[in-house]
Design a protein around this motif. Structure first.
Motif, short mmCIF file in Angstrom:
data_model
loop_
_atom_site.label_atom_id
_atom_site.label_comp_id
_atom_site.label_asym_id
_atom_site.label_seq_id
_atom_site.Cartn_x
_atom_site.Cartn_y
_atom_site.Cartn_z
N ALA A 11 -5.76 7.12 1.43
CA ALA A 11 -5.44 5.73 1.07
C ALA A 11 -5.50 5.54 -0.44
CB ALA A 11 -6.38 4.77 1.78
N MET A 12 -6.52 6.11 -1.08
CA MET A 12 -6.66 5.97 -2.53
C MET A 12 -5.53 6.69 -3.26
SD MET A 12 -10.76 6.05 -3.34
CE MET A 12 -11.03 7.71 -2.74
N MET A 55 -8.15 -0.90 4.97
CA MET A 55 -7.48 -0.55 3.71
C MET A 55 -6.07 -0.05 3.97
SD MET A 55 -8.90 1.98 0.74
CE MET A 55 -8.06 2.11 -0.85
N LEU A 56 -5.89 0.70 5.04
CA LEU A 56 -4.56 1.25 5.36
C LEU A 56 -3.58 0.17 5.78
CD1 LEU A 56 -5.64 4.51 7.25
CD2 LEU A 56 -4.54 4.36 5.00
N GLN A 57 -4.09 -1.02 6.09
CA GLN A 57 -3.21 -2.15 6.43
C GLN A 57 -2.73 -2.89 5.18
OE1 GLN A 57 -2.36 -2.26 9.68
NE2 GLN A 57 -3.78 -0.53 9.80
N ASN A 58 -3.17 -2.42 4.01
CA ASN A 58 -2.76 -3.04 2.75
C ASN A 58 -1.24 -3.13 2.67
OD1 ASN A 58 -1.84 -2.51 -0.25
ND2 ASN A 58 -3.83 -3.49 -0.39
N TRP A 59 -0.75 -4.30 2.24
CA TRP A 59 0.70 -4.53 2.22
C TRP A 59 1.42 -3.50 1.35
CZ3 TRP A 59 4.92 -5.48 -0.75
CH2 TRP A 59 6.04 -6.03 -0.12
N TYR A 60 0.81 -3.15 0.22
CA TYR A 60 1.43 -2.18 -0.68
C TYR A 60 1.55 -0.81 -0.01
CZ TYR A 60 1.99 1.14 -4.50
OH TYR A 60 2.45 2.16 -5.29
N LEU A 61 0.46 -0.36 0.62
CA LEU A 61 0.50 0.94 1.29
C LEU A 61 1.53 0.94 2.41
CD1 LEU A 61 -3.29 1.91 1.55
CD2 LEU A 61 -1.57 2.83 -0.01
N GLN A 62 1.64 -0.18 3.12
CA GLN A 62 2.57 -0.26 4.24
C GLN A 62 4.02 -0.25 3.79
OE1 GLN A 62 2.00 -0.72 7.76
NE2 GLN A 62 -0.08 -0.03 7.31
N ASN A 63 4.30 -0.83 2.64
CA ASN A 63 5.69 -1.03 2.24
C ASN A 63 6.18 -0.12 1.11
OD1 ASN A 63 6.85 -3.71 3.64
ND2 ASN A 63 4.65 -3.94 3.31
N TYR A 64 5.27 0.43 0.33
CA TYR A 64 5.70 1.21 -0.82
C TYR A 64 5.32 2.69 -0.77
CZ TYR A 64 7.37 -2.83 -3.46
OH TYR A 64 8.09 -3.92 -3.88
N THR A 65 4.44 3.07 0.16
CA THR A 65 4.01 4.47 0.20
C THR A 65 4.12 5.03 1.61
OG1 THR A 65 1.68 4.04 0.68
CG2 THR A 65 2.35 4.01 -1.64
#
Length: 436
Positions: free
Chosen positions: A113-114, A48-58
């Motif tokens: 992550a959430m 889940m932490l590899q999610n593109w949104y988490l990686q690039n926006y948060t």
């Protein structure tokens, strides 16, 4: 004497009535040693932490003080839950505490992550709930349903952020096909969830029962009410039918209460808050042509991963706009670029992504003219069966009886059962082209 006996019976009845637990006391004192946690607790946090949104926006707040205590006293939990500005009741008991402990101890990374995903999804949930006039605290249902993963699929087949089963989703007007699954669409599924939750509340007049019915269906809740002997609407309450519900559903309302708690008080348990690395402002455009995410990515210079995060309802990176107009969510600055470049996008590698509507098979004559086939001798073995004759075997393979006799050194026309005969036939085979 009769008066004395009557008095004793009345007194005993009064004592029994006063000793029976009320719904009010039950919801605070209830306990359960066989708690079943939701499937969302099994989420692969690392993935889940590899999610593109988490990686690039948060980004997690590295300056946050993580020395906060993991646990609090029962009194503190009760006080914090009571302070939540909610319409839906948030009682505390040992079952609720077990879920709070799970989130604040063993599932701390999942909460982090959430919190990151909530920066994007919570406004979508809140807008849908607000439009339909249902309590905003229901925005935390997807926390326990899917851990805010739009691609989540349960063991039973429930899909998306709000974990709709296929029949329920279709009953609410959502499209589900090989290419499109609107259960994964955060906007469409949130609207449907708000409508469905409102229907369930109108059915029971109690939010705890509506939430339970969302998990296991109205049929199971109605069955539990009947088994508990509850008919009066004012007595209908989740906690009064707790032990009559399916085991998974028993923990659903406590998990919902715990989700509201942890998404509000995470900082009091040393869980790092998620910060926006950069704002994500989106808009949507209707697509009336069949396009692939790769075509959009190449022309607009947007990562395919970003398009997928914003449009999880398209299961194979294909928007079937040639069937009907479909919505495409993009960063707002890219929407105008899409409108201006629509023809270029549809034309990019068009033959690679085209879907043929009419196909005529290639004729044998064309194949022969192209020199792609030749005729080749093939030797087959035929085992004679009971009742077979040489003439019948010859007819089957399109050869003559004399040829079969010649190939097998035979003089007579009779042939014994079980003999293996050599048959020479000619077949058309494709010419293998040398590897380049």
């Amino acid at each position: 004497m009769k008066k004395v006996i009557s008095s004793l019976i009345i007194a005993c009845a009064a004592i029994t009535a006063s000793a029976a637990p009320s719904i009010l006391s039950l919801k605070h004192s209830i306990s359960d040693n066989s708690i079943t946690y939701p499937e969302s607790f099994e989420t692969d946090t690392h993935k889940m932490l590899q999610n593109w949104y988490l990686q690039n926006y948060t980004v997690l707040d590295t300056n946050f003080d993580k020395s906060q205590p993991l646990n609090a006293t029962d009194e503190v939990y009760i006080k914090r839950l009571s302070a939540l500005p909610t319409t839906i009741e948030m009682p505390y008991n040992q079952i609720v505490r077990s879920y709070i402990n799970m989130y604040t101890q063993r599932k701390r990374e999942l909460v982090e992550a959430m919190l990151g995903m909530s920066l994007y999804y919570m406004p979508i949930f809140e807008q849908a709930l607000e439009r339909h006039g249902v309590p905003l605290e229901l925005r935390y249902l997807p926390v326990i349903e899917s851990a805010l993963n739009p691609d989540a699929v349960s063991k039973a087949g429930a899909t998306g952020l709000w974990q709709f089963m296929l029949p329920t989703a279709r009953g609410l007007g959502m499209e589900i096909s090989t290419l499109v699954d609107e259960r994964r669409d955060p906007h469409v599924s949130s609207e449907a969830a708000a409508v469905y939750l409102k229907q369930l509340y109108n059915m029971y007049g109690d939010w705890s029962l509506a939430i339970a019915a969302y998990n296991c269906g109205p049929g199971n809740v109605n069955k539990a009410l009947r088994r508990a002997g509850i008919e009066d609407k004012k007595d209908k309450d989740f906690w009064s039918i707790y032990y009559f519900l399916p085991q998974e559903t028993r923990g659903y309302v406590p998990a919902f209460i715990a989700a509201n708690y942890v998404m509000t008080y995470y900082n009091l348990h040393g869980i790092s808050p998620a910060l926006a690395k950069r704002p994500i402002i989106t808009d949507s455009v209707h697509v009336s042509k069949r396009v692939n995410f790769n075509q959009i990515s190449q022309v607009l210079n947007i990562p395919v991963e970003e398009i997928r995060v914003l449009n999880p309802q398209y299961r194979h990176d294909i928007i079937p706009g040639d069937i009907r107009p479909y919505s495409l969510v993009l960063p707002s600055m890219q929407v105008y670029s899409y409108i201006m470049s629509e023809d270029s996008i549809a034309g990019r590698d068009a033959t690679l992504y085209a879907r043929r509507s009419v196909v005529e098979p290639t004729s044998l004559e064309e194949l022969e003219n192209n020199g792609e086939f030749t005729t080749k001798l093939v030797v087959k073995t035929h085992k004679v069966k009971r009742g077979e004759t040489l003439s019948g075997i010859a007819k089957k393979y399109g050869v003559s009886v004399s040829d079969i006799k010649k190939w097998n050194g035979m003089r007579k026309n009779s042939v014994p059962r079980g003999r293996n005969l050599k048959i020479n036939t000619y077949e058309r085979v494709r010419i293998e082209k040398p590897a380049s």
